[in-house]
Design a protein around this motif. Sequence first.
Motif, PDB file in Angstrom:
ATOM      1  N   ILE A  24       0.840  -1.205   0.000  1.00 42.47           N
ATOM      2  CA  ILE A  24       0.000   0.000   0.000  1.00 42.47           C
ATOM      3  C   ILE A  24       0.872   1.250   0.000  1.00 42.47           C
ATOM      4  CG2 ILE A  24      -1.621   1.341   1.399  1.00 42.47           C
ATOM      5  CD1 ILE A  24      -2.934  -1.391   2.131  1.00 42.47           C
ATOM      6  N   ALA A  25       1.974   1.234   0.748  1.00 34.65           N
ATOM      7  CA  ALA A  25       2.879   2.384   0.766  1.00 34.65           C
ATOM      8  C   ALA A  25       3.494   2.612  -0.617  1.00 34.65           C
ATOM      9  CB  ALA A  25       3.975   2.179   1.809  1.00 34.65           C
ATOM     10  N   ARG A  26       3.772   1.549  -1.340  1.00 39.41           N
ATOM     11  CA  ARG A  26       4.327   1.662  -2.687  1.00 39.41           C
ATOM     12  C   ARG A  26       3.318   2.238  -3.669  1.00 39.41           C
ATOM     13  NH1 ARG A  26       7.299  -4.127  -2.772  1.00 39.41           N
ATOM     14  NH2 ARG A  26       9.263  -3.424  -1.873  1.00 39.41           N
ATOM     15  N   ASP A  27       2.053   1.846  -3.497  1.00 40.22           N
ATOM     16  CA  ASP A  27       1.011   2.268  -4.441  1.00 40.22           C
ATOM     17  C   ASP A  27      -0.304   2.449  -3.692  1.00 40.22           C
ATOM     18  OD1 ASP A  27      -0.841   2.663  -6.444  1.00 40.22           O
ATOM     19  OD2 ASP A  27      -0.482   0.738  -7.440  1.00 40.22           O
ATOM     20  N   PRO A  28      -0.613   3.675  -3.262  1.00 38.17           N
ATOM     21  CA  PRO A  28      -1.821   3.924  -2.464  1.00 38.17           C
ATOM     22  C   PRO A  28      -3.136   3.602  -3.184  1.00 38.17           C
ATOM     23  CG  PRO A  28      -0.365   5.826  -2.447  1.00 38.17           C
ATOM     24  CD  PRO A  28       0.182   4.867  -3.436  1.00 38.17           C
ATOM     25  N   GLY A  57      -5.312   2.056  13.501  1.00 39.27           N
ATOM     26  CA  GLY A  57      -4.867   3.417  13.222  1.00 39.27           C
ATOM     27  C   GLY A  57      -3.612   3.537  12.374  1.00 39.27           C
ATOM     28  N   TYR A  58      -3.239   2.473  11.658  1.00 37.71           N
ATOM     29  CA  TYR A  58      -2.052   2.509  10.803  1.00 37.71           C
ATOM     30  C   TYR A  58      -2.374   2.862   9.358  1.00 37.71           C
ATOM     31  CZ  TYR A  58       0.535   0.401  14.589  1.00 37.71           C
ATOM     32  OH  TYR A  58       1.133   0.180  15.800  1.00 37.71           O
ATOM     33  N   LEU A  59      -3.645   2.875   9.032  1.00 37.54           N
ATOM     34  CA  LEU A  59      -4.070   3.025   7.649  1.00 37.54           C
ATOM     35  C   LEU A  59      -5.449   3.647   7.614  1.00 37.54           C
ATOM     36  CD1 LEU A  59      -3.120   2.004   4.788  1.00 37.54           C
ATOM     37  CD2 LEU A  59      -4.446  -0.043   5.237  1.00 37.54           C
ATOM     38  N   SER A  60      -5.698   4.430   6.590  1.00 39.31           N
ATOM     39  CA  SER A  60      -7.053   4.922   6.338  1.00 39.31           C
ATOM     40  C   SER A  60      -7.292   4.834   4.828  1.00 39.31           C
ATOM     41  CB  SER A  60      -7.229   6.364   6.838  1.00 39.31           C
ATOM     42  OG  SER A  60      -6.425   7.237   6.088  1.00 39.31           O
ATOM     43  N   HIS A  61      -8.551   4.957   4.444  1.00 36.94           N
ATOM     44  CA  HIS A  61      -8.839   4.942   3.012  1.00 36.94           C
ATOM     45  C   HIS A  61     -10.004   5.862   2.701  1.00 36.94           C
ATOM     46  CE1 HIS A  61     -12.161   2.191   3.988  1.00 36.94           C
ATOM     47  NE2 HIS A  61     -12.652   2.512   2.805  1.00 36.94           N
ATOM     48  N   GLU A  62     -10.037   6.278   1.456  1.00 33.84           N
ATOM     49  CA  GLU A  62     -11.191   7.028   0.964  1.00 33.84           C
ATOM     50  C   GLU A  62     -11.567   6.444  -0.387  1.00 33.84           C
ATOM     51  OE1 GLU A  62     -10.718  11.154  -0.050  1.00 33.84           O
ATOM     52  OE2 GLU A  62      -8.723  10.833  -0.859  1.00 33.84           O
ATOM     53  N   ARG A  63     -12.835   6.488  -0.656  1.00 30.46           N
ATOM     54  CA  ARG A  63     -13.355   5.958  -1.909  1.00 30.46           C
ATOM     55  C   ARG A  63     -13.191   7.013  -2.987  1.00 30.46           C
ATOM     56  NH1 ARG A  63     -14.130   0.902  -3.478  1.00 30.46           N
ATOM     57  NH2 ARG A  63     -15.948   0.687  -4.774  1.00 30.46           N
ATOM     58  N   ARG A  64     -12.604   6.653  -4.105  1.00 33.56           N
ATOM     59  CA  ARG A  64     -12.456   7.529  -5.264  1.00 33.56           C
ATOM     60  C   ARG A  64     -13.029   6.800  -6.466  1.00 33.56           C
ATOM     61  NH1 ARG A  64      -6.320   9.976  -4.691  1.00 33.56           N
ATOM     62  NH2 ARG A  64      -6.669  11.035  -2.706  1.00 33.56           N
ATOM     63  N   VAL A  72      -1.221   5.741   4.490  1.00 32.00           N
ATOM     64  CA  VAL A  72      -0.513   5.126   5.611  1.00 32.00           C
ATOM     65  C   VAL A  72      -0.259   6.214   6.647  1.00 32.00           C
ATOM     66  CG1 VAL A  72       1.608   3.946   6.310  1.00 32.00           C
ATOM     67  CG2 VAL A  72       0.569   3.433   4.089  1.00 32.00           C
ATOM     68  N   ILE A  73      -0.555   5.930   7.885  1.00 34.94           N
ATOM     69  CA  ILE A  73      -0.324   6.875   8.986  1.00 34.94           C
ATOM     70  C   ILE A  73       1.110   6.652   9.462  1.00 34.94           C
ATOM     71  CG2 ILE A  73      -1.194   7.777  11.170  1.00 34.94           C
ATOM     72  CD1 ILE A  73      -3.274   7.685   8.781  1.00 34.94           C
ATOM     73  N   VAL A  74       2.038   7.392   8.872  1.00 35.28           N
ATOM     74  CA  VAL A  74       3.461   7.123   9.071  1.00 35.28           C
ATOM     75  C   VAL A  74       3.994   7.568  10.427  1.00 35.28           C
ATOM     76  CG1 VAL A  74       3.975   7.105   6.616  1.00 35.28           C
ATOM     77  CG2 VAL A  74       4.126   9.250   7.895  1.00 35.28           C
TER      78      VAL A  74
END
Length: 116
Positions: A24-28, A57-64, A72-74
């Motif tokens: 996911i970090a490579r390609d959101p 809490g390490y990741l979130s997403h939104e629909r596009r 990624v919550i770095v």
Amino acid sequence: MDNDAVTERHWTFLTNHARVLVQIARDPGIRVRDIATRCLLTERAVQRIITDLEQAGYLSHERRGRTNHYSVIVTKQLRHPADAGPTVAELLATLLHSPADGRRGPASATPAPSEG
């Protein structure tokens, strides 16, 4: 000792959660299907891992449109007490380091603020 009687233990350095996070970090904008293929997991397993990462809490997403775009919550610290201190950004910087091109870190993530 009979070699046939000895069972070989299989283990890896990274968890499936770490593998999914790296993809996911490579390609959101990566699809669950593509994560599953790259990590050698089922799509259902990837969906469960993404849910785990979001709930922690390490990741979130939104629909596009028809796809999800992940973030990624770095700045989040690693969760195991033995790993206390480093952030997700520091972990990803190490895992995504490519000696061939000199790039480090996730392409879409903002680096954690430096202390000092």
